[in-house]
Design a protein around this motif. Sequence first.
Motif, short mmCIF file in Angstrom:
data_model
loop_
_atom_site.label_atom_id
_atom_site.label_comp_id
_atom_site.label_asym_id
_atom_site.label_seq_id
_atom_site.Cartn_x
_atom_site.Cartn_y
_atom_site.Cartn_z
N GLN A 152 -1.64 1.64 11.20
CA GLN A 152 -0.48 1.56 12.08
C GLN A 152 0.36 0.32 11.78
O GLN A 152 1.59 0.41 11.64
CB GLN A 152 -0.91 1.56 13.53
CG GLN A 152 0.25 1.49 14.51
CD GLN A 152 -0.22 1.57 15.95
OE1 GLN A 152 -1.41 1.66 16.22
NE2 GLN A 152 0.71 1.54 16.86
N ASN A 153 -0.27 -0.82 11.66
CA ASN A 153 0.46 -2.06 11.39
C ASN A 153 1.00 -2.13 9.97
O ASN A 153 2.08 -2.67 9.74
CB ASN A 153 -0.41 -3.27 11.72
CG ASN A 153 -0.68 -3.40 13.20
OD1 ASN A 153 0.10 -2.94 14.03
ND2 ASN A 153 -1.80 -4.01 13.54
N ILE A 154 0.25 -1.56 9.03
CA ILE A 154 0.74 -1.50 7.64
C ILE A 154 1.99 -0.63 7.58
O ILE A 154 2.99 -1.00 6.96
CB ILE A 154 -0.35 -0.97 6.69
CG1 ILE A 154 -1.52 -1.96 6.61
CG2 ILE A 154 0.22 -0.70 5.31
CD1 ILE A 154 -2.76 -1.40 5.94
N ALA A 155 1.94 0.53 8.23
CA ALA A 155 3.08 1.45 8.23
C ALA A 155 4.30 0.79 8.86
O ALA A 155 5.41 0.90 8.34
CB ALA A 155 2.71 2.73 8.98
N ARG A 156 4.09 0.10 9.96
CA ARG A 156 5.20 -0.58 10.64
C ARG A 156 5.83 -1.63 9.73
O ARG A 156 7.04 -1.71 9.59
CB ARG A 156 4.70 -1.22 11.93
CG ARG A 156 5.81 -1.84 12.77
CD ARG A 156 5.30 -2.42 14.08
NE ARG A 156 4.70 -1.40 14.92
CZ ARG A 156 3.47 -1.46 15.43
NH1 ARG A 156 2.72 -2.52 15.21
NH2 ARG A 156 2.99 -0.49 16.17
N LYS A 157 4.99 -2.45 9.09
CA LYS A 157 5.48 -3.52 8.21
C LYS A 157 6.22 -2.94 7.00
O LYS A 157 7.26 -3.47 6.59
CB LYS A 157 4.31 -4.40 7.76
CG LYS A 157 4.68 -5.50 6.82
CD LYS A 157 5.44 -6.58 7.52
CE LYS A 157 5.72 -7.74 6.60
NZ LYS A 157 6.56 -8.74 7.23
N ALA A 158 5.69 -1.85 6.43
CA ALA A 158 6.29 -1.25 5.24
C ALA A 158 7.50 -0.38 5.56
O ALA A 158 8.27 -0.04 4.66
CB ALA A 158 5.24 -0.42 4.50
N GLY A 159 7.65 0.00 6.83
CA GLY A 159 8.77 0.87 7.21
C GLY A 159 8.57 2.31 6.77
O GLY A 159 9.53 3.01 6.47
N ILE A 160 7.32 2.74 6.74
CA ILE A 160 6.97 4.10 6.31
C ILE A 160 6.15 4.74 7.42
O ILE A 160 5.34 4.06 8.06
CB ILE A 160 6.15 4.05 4.99
CG1 ILE A 160 7.02 3.43 3.89
CG2 ILE A 160 5.67 5.43 4.58
CD1 ILE A 160 6.29 3.16 2.60
N ASN A 161 6.33 6.05 7.64
CA ASN A 161 5.59 6.69 8.74
C ASN A 161 4.09 6.72 8.44
O ASN A 161 3.67 6.63 7.29
CB ASN A 161 6.15 8.07 9.07
CG ASN A 161 5.97 9.08 7.97
OD1 ASN A 161 4.92 9.16 7.34
ND2 ASN A 161 6.99 9.88 7.73
N ARG A 162 3.30 6.83 9.50
CA ARG A 162 1.84 6.74 9.36
C ARG A 162 1.23 7.80 8.46
O ARG A 162 0.39 7.46 7.60
CB ARG A 162 1.17 6.77 10.74
CG ARG A 162 0.97 5.39 11.26
CD ARG A 162 0.02 5.25 12.44
NE ARG A 162 -0.68 6.41 12.87
CZ ARG A 162 -0.58 6.97 14.08
NH1 ARG A 162 0.22 6.47 14.97
NH2 ARG A 162 -1.29 8.02 14.39
N PRO A 163 1.58 9.09 8.60
CA PRO A 163 0.95 10.08 7.71
C PRO A 163 1.20 9.80 6.23
O PRO A 163 0.30 9.93 5.40
CB PRO A 163 1.59 11.40 8.14
CG PRO A 163 2.00 11.18 9.56
CD PRO A 163 2.41 9.73 9.63
N THR A 164 2.41 9.38 5.90
CA THR A 164 2.73 9.04 4.51
C THR A 164 1.96 7.81 4.07
O THR A 164 1.49 7.71 2.94
CB THR A 164 4.25 8.83 4.33
OG1 THR A 164 4.92 10.03 4.73
CG2 THR A 164 4.61 8.49 2.90
N THR A 165 1.81 6.86 4.98
CA THR A 165 1.06 5.64 4.66
C THR A 165 -0.39 5.98 4.32
O THR A 165 -0.94 5.45 3.36
CB THR A 165 1.12 4.64 5.83
OG1 THR A 165 2.50 4.31 6.06
CG2 THR A 165 0.36 3.37 5.52
#
Length: 69
Positions: A31-44
């Motif tokens: 969740q936090n990685i996706a937020r930082k990268a600006g990519i949605n969670r499933p794609t992350t």
Amino acid sequence: MYERELENLGLSEKEIKIYLAVLELGPETIQNIARKAGINRPTTYLQVESLKTKGLMSEFQKGKKTFYF
């Protein structure tokens, strides 16, 4: 700067964003990685699995949470 080098190594744009986010954050949840990268969670999740396959990321469990680094 690092983006071009990582691209030359064969990483996709999304893989690069996630990899650089994890380098900056340290061990973190999807969740936090996706937020930082600006990519949605499933794609992350998909991109993290690809990075794990390439040997660039790992994971560990802490309690009920999974952390990626």
